[in-house]
Each structure stands twice: as C-alpha cells, then as structure tokens.
Design a protein around this motif. Structure first.
Motif: not given
Lengths: 377, 150
Positions: A121, A128-132, A327, A331, A334-338, A341-342
């Motif tokens: 990961a 390293l990326s952390v989100s939340g 894409l 890459t 830092p962002e969630t692909l899901r 993508f949308a």
C-alpha cells in the motif's frame, strides 16, 4: 521500500499517547495532524514572512520563516497579487516550515497500524498518503517532508527538515498537493495536462510523461496561441462547461526541445537543467502574453511523436482519453481511484478526444493545434 | 450460465459509459478495459441484470460459432473480475424480449461474433500502488489492542 523512519515514531504525539493511556496502540491520524497544526500555529510570528496570491481562483497565502523560499515559490505561480478576472473559489493558507519553527527535534512519524495495510500500500519511492479524519496528508521519505491539509479550515502545512530542504522536483510545482486538495473542496482538481487556446477557447494536452505535452504547449505558445500551463492545470466545470485555470508560470523543456524551438538564446549562464534534465523557463519571458488565467476547454488532445515532419490529428476513443488524462493524473496525485475515475469520466464525457501525431517542425505542430481549436470551437 | 443474472463487481470494479464505449477498471488487478459496439450493448445488458439468454435468444437455436462467441465474451468478463453472479433468473420460461431489466434487443447471431473486450495492463504497477490509506472518517484511525477491544 522507504517510509517514515521507525526510530522517530510518534515524537510529535508523545503527549497525546500518554494522555490516552495504553489502550491505544497507535494515535488516530487526526490527532497526529492536529498536533502538528497546533505547533505550527504557535510558531513565533515575528520570525515569519507572508505572501498572498490569487492562484486558479484560490486566495493563496504562504507563510514561512524562509523568505527566500517564499520568493522562489511566488515566482513559480501563475497567480497575481493584483487584479484577477477569476472569482474566488476558496482560500488556502499554506505554512511552510522547518522542524525548528515547530520546536521539533526530528521529523515526526506516523505509521498505519500493523495489519491494517500491507507494504504494497506504500509507493516504492517511499511516498505515503493518508486520507481521513478530516485531513489529507502525504509523507515522502527522502528528503523527509510532511504535507498536511485540513479539509475543514482549508489550511495546509508543509513540514521539512528545514523549510527549503525539499525534493528537487518541488520547485517545478510548488504546493501541488495542498492546491489539489483545496481545489477539490470546490469540485475542481489539479490535472496532469497542458493546454493551448485562442480567444478564450482551448484544448487540454494530455499524456503520460514523454508524450510531448510540454513541447506541444511550447510550440503553440511561441506561435501565438495562449495557454494556462504545460504540466499541471486546475480543471473543473463552470456552467456545465469544462474550464482550465492557470496554476504555474513556467514551462519545461529538454535541451533538444530548446534547440528545436530556437530558444537557446533564452538560456542564461546560470540556467541549469532540473532533476529531469529539463530547463524550466518562465512563459512571460519567452512568449509574452501567452499565459492567460483561464480557457474554456472543448477537446482533449493526446500528442505522440509521429514518424514524419508534418503534424496531423484524428478522433480517438474515450479509453485513450481516460488513460492519458484521468489515469495519468490519478497516479500523479493522491486521490482514491474510485472517486477520481468517476470525476474524470464526468469531465471527459463533455470533451471529444483527438490523437495528435507530432511532426518534427514546431510551426506545423502549432498550426495543427490551431486548426483543431477552430474545429471544436 | 445462460440464465444467470450478473452485476458489476463493485466496489473493486468501476465502469463508465461514454455513449459509444464502456471504460471499466478493475482496481484489484490494475487492469482496465474498453468495450465498444456490440460489446458496449452486451455489457449494458449484462451489467444491468439481463441474462445471456435474453441477449442472444435461445442458445439451442444459435449457430455453434455464435454460441461460443457469446460464452467466451461472458467468461472473459467474469474471468477479469468485472462481473459477478447475482443469482439465477426467475423468468427462465419467459421469452428473451420480455425478460425484465433488458432494454437491449437480443443480438443477432452475426453480431455475437463481433463481441470483444479490449484489456490493458500497461499501468498496472502504478494503479496498484494505491497511495491512499483511507482512514475512518469520524475518528481517524485509532486501533485498540486486542485485549481491550469489545
């Protein structure tokens, strides 16, 4: 695979851990981040300098104990301290500090709890990326730099060993991650793409590294077209239309490209190529008037080096555009692909995509892109 | 397989419809896909719960090559982890055109021969190096030691 040095772990949150007792094996990331922001807020203000800019609609305020770093950053933004035609879309305060300003003996570290994430990961380059927990954060190991963004307040903190002890690529796109996170608060994003336009209307130039984005942008800018950037631009929707805004002021080009574009006389004796072997040139100096604040985007153009002298274009499919713009950007940032993508699909549904086969003559590249802009206007 | 209903294998798979092309990505494998033409129509049908039989008509009535092409297409989608079973159709006695959740007409046998899924793995390494650790939004990421976990 590098990561935060385990020997320095939890230095910044030691007090927090003591207060919480032995029931917590790891501090919540939100406490770790809040602790660093609190230390930054208590940095001695008399030792700090500040710069304000309007960048891609963001009211950007930079604060640091390092005046030289502030000046270097300010010179790289496309923003202006004066009048802007772009309405404000939010505020971003970035504190740029070294460990001493936060009275830290060494770089604080935070590790995901064992078993929660595997080694895969983490990026191979020690990123390293952390989100939340209300924060978006990134840590890179060499040299060690934390970048933290507080979603609620729009504040960001960049913490390095010394304020200017940054990786060599940092100056090419300063505050890249805070700007991306701040733009996302208002539905925009930082995208890995260049642009060319005329009379306010333009196209995105997208592709993976080496595709010819910067060369295409530079060829167009030197031939009378406008641009909002060659590498990273702010991208979003306004009145259901895709718009790109300028973030940075320089273009990158390798020695061969400098020669091809006839820009050799623009290089001074002190100019040195960057970590990629590319020269970073201010657009205002080499193509006065080419850098504009915003462009209404009507198409995505995917350059690739063609076999001949002439440049031509043809329509291509959504997948090619998603690969080159979506894409590629996902890459890089830092962002969630899901989610990303949308979001890129939402933008790309509004834009036809074209493959641009680049010829060797820069004037032909500019002419082909100019014709394409007129075709999609 | 002919009467089984399928669905997109979320959350690992996300797919977007660009009018003439479906672009899908499997976040678990880092592979991404393009479906156009009859592949687009067939994906739209299958991903919305339509059975393969509703797409092709009665399999016994199909030429051998068309039947094989339809099965190979579906097996590719399942094998790539894009679709998963939702359960057996309950309307197996109903004619294909009347099958619920089917807006597409049954494809002609000739069209079945053109079914294709383009797959790409050139960005697999970058896509699988997901740099985001998503932590619990409300509390951050507190992890209680096993002995006190409730």
């Amino acid at each position: 695979m590098a990561g935060p040095p385990s020997g320095d772990r939890i230095i910044a949150v030691g007090t927090v851990l003591e207060d919480r007792g032995a029931g917590i094996a790891h501090p919540p990331f939100s406490e770790f981040a809040a602790h660093l922001f609190d230390r930054a807020a208590r940095a001695p203000t008399q030792a700090l300098a500040a710069t304000r800019l309007r960048v891609a609609g963001l009211d950007l305020r930079l604060v640091s104990e390092d005046r030289g770093l502030l000046d270097a950053y300010a010179g790289r933004f496309a923003g202006t301290a004066g009048h802007s035609h772009t309405a404000s879309s939010g505020r971003l305060d970035v504190a740029l500090h070294g460990l001493a300003a936060l009275r830290l003996p060494s770089m604080p570290s935070w590790e995901p709890p064992a078993g929660e994430t595997g080694a895969d990961a983490r990026r191979d380059d020690g990123f390293l990326s952390v989100s939340g927990g209300g924060y978006d954060a990134s840590y890179q190991a060499a040299p060690p730099v934390w970048t933290l963004f507080d979603r609620a307040s729009g504040r960001a903190l960049q913490l390095a060993g010394q304020a200017d002890a940054l990786p060599p690529w940092d100056i090419g796109a300063p505050c890249r991650l805070p700007i991306h996170h701040a733009l996302r608060r208002s539905g925009w994003r930082l995208a890995h793409a260049g642009t060319l336009g005329r009379d306010g209307t333009g196209v995105l130039i997208a592709g993976l590294g080496g595709a010819g984005k910067s060369g295409t942008v530079l060829a167009g800018a030197l031939d009378g077209l406008t641009t909002v950037g060659d590498d990273y631009v702010a991208l979003g929707l306004e009145a259901d239309r895709v718009v790109a805004r300028a973030v940075y002021s320089h273009v990158k080009q390798d020695a061969a490209g400098i020669d091809r574009q006839g820009l050799g006389d623009q290089l001074g004796p002190g100019d040195r190529p960057n970590w990629q072997g590319k020269y970073e040139l201010p657009l205002a100096a080499i193509a006065p008037g080419a850098l504009v604040e915003a462009l209404s985007i009507r198409a995505v153009v995917l350059p690739r080096r063609g076999p001949g002298e002439g440049t031509g274009w043809r329509r291509c499919g959504a997948l090619e555009a998603m690969r080159a713009l979506g894409l590629s950007s996902l890459t890089q940032l830092p962002e969630t692909l899901r989610e990303g993508f949308a979001d890129y699909a939402r933008l790309l549904r509004r834009l036809p995509a074209f493959r641009l086969d680049l010829g060797s003559a820069p004037a032909g590249v500019a002419e082909a892109v100019s014709r394409l802009i007129e075709a999609v206007r | 397989m002919w009467t089984t209903r399928y669905e997109i294998a979320a959350p690992d798979v996300v797919a977007e419809d660009f009018d003439d092309e479906i672009v899908a990505i499997n976040l678990d494998t880092g592979r991404y896909f393009s479906l156009r033409g009859t592949g687009h129509a067939a994906w739209s049908h299958l991903a919305s719960g339509g059975s393969l039989r509703a797409l092709t008509g009665e399999p016994e009535a199909l030429p051998e090559d068309a039947r094989a092409a339809a099965l190979a297409f579906l097996e590719t989608l399942i094998g790539e982890g894009l679709l998963r079973e939702r359960g057996e159709a309950t309307d197996s006695a109903v004619s294909p055109a009347a099958t619920p959740a089917t807006s597409s007409p049954a494809l002609a046998p000739g069209a079945l021969l053109a079914l294709a899924v383009e797959s790409f793995d050139d960005m697999q390494e970058m896509l699988l190096a997901d740099p985001i650790h998503e932590v619990e939004e409300e509390t951050g990421w507190p992890v209680r030691r096993p002995e006190i976990a409730s």
